[in-house]
Design an enzyme around this catalytic site. Sequence first.
Site, PDB file in Angstrom:
ATOM      1  N   ASP A 126       0.866  -1.183   0.000  1.00 26.07           N
ATOM      2  CA  ASP A 126       0.000   0.000   0.000  1.00 26.07           C
ATOM      3  C   ASP A 126       0.897   1.226   0.000  1.00 26.07           C
ATOM      4  O   ASP A 126       1.978   1.211   0.601  1.00 26.07           O
ATOM      5  CB  ASP A 126      -0.910   0.005   1.231  1.00 26.07           C
ATOM      6  CG  ASP A 126      -1.987  -1.068   1.173  1.00 26.07           C
ATOM      7  OD1 ASP A 126      -2.480  -1.343   0.067  1.00 26.07           O
ATOM      8  OD2 ASP A 126      -2.345  -1.591   2.237  1.00 26.07           O
ATOM      9  N   ASP A 148      -6.960  -1.244  -4.707  1.00 25.34           N
ATOM     10  CA  ASP A 148      -8.006  -0.848  -3.754  1.00 25.34           C
ATOM     11  C   ASP A 148      -8.886   0.248  -4.353  1.00 25.34           C
ATOM     12  O   ASP A 148     -10.111   0.218  -4.222  1.00 25.34           O
ATOM     13  CB  ASP A 148      -7.392  -0.322  -2.450  1.00 25.34           C
ATOM     14  CG  ASP A 148      -6.561  -1.349  -1.713  1.00 25.34           C
ATOM     15  OD1 ASP A 148      -6.831  -2.555  -1.851  1.00 25.34           O
ATOM     16  OD2 ASP A 148      -5.632  -0.936  -0.984  1.00 25.34           O
TER      17      ASP A 148
END
Length: 176
Positions: A126, A148
């Site tokens: 991330d 995401d």
Amino acid sequence: MNKKIQSKLWPLSLTLFIIILDQITKTLVVKNIPLHTIGAEFFGDFLRIIHVSNTGVAFSVGAAWSDIVRFASFVIVPVIVIILVFIVYFRNNEWTVLQRWAIMGIVGGGIGNLIDRAFRAEGVVDFIDVKFFGIFGLERWPTFNVADSAIIVFGILLAITFIISIKNEKTTGKSE
């Protein structure tokens, strides 16, 4: 090629695009930003590119689970779900073109994160970190990635298309 088949195949290009973009951005982050550091900041500290990894799913759910439970829950189950989505996707003739593109956008995001879960020991990479100004008690939104983003954006788009379809069916049903 049959026009019906072609309309089902074109959205797969979005799936592929999202997977490629997701994996390229994650590779760049891993190669250029040390883990748990900030690589760049934009608009003050509103948007930061950082390098973190997540062995869980959204909001780190399951990060503390055993490796075998995480693998079963976050790799095997999603693979089965993605296979089922493809089966339903190709058998269904009711969805609109926009719904097909949205579904394949979600699948692209899912596969992007699935690749990390299956092949990166450290978990999902991330890197997008956004200031959230204390909303819901969060100073910063949980860090996320391209996959995401695709899941959320195309999920919202898909939900909107279904809501509009339902409204149109109700309106058509009332006028008959």
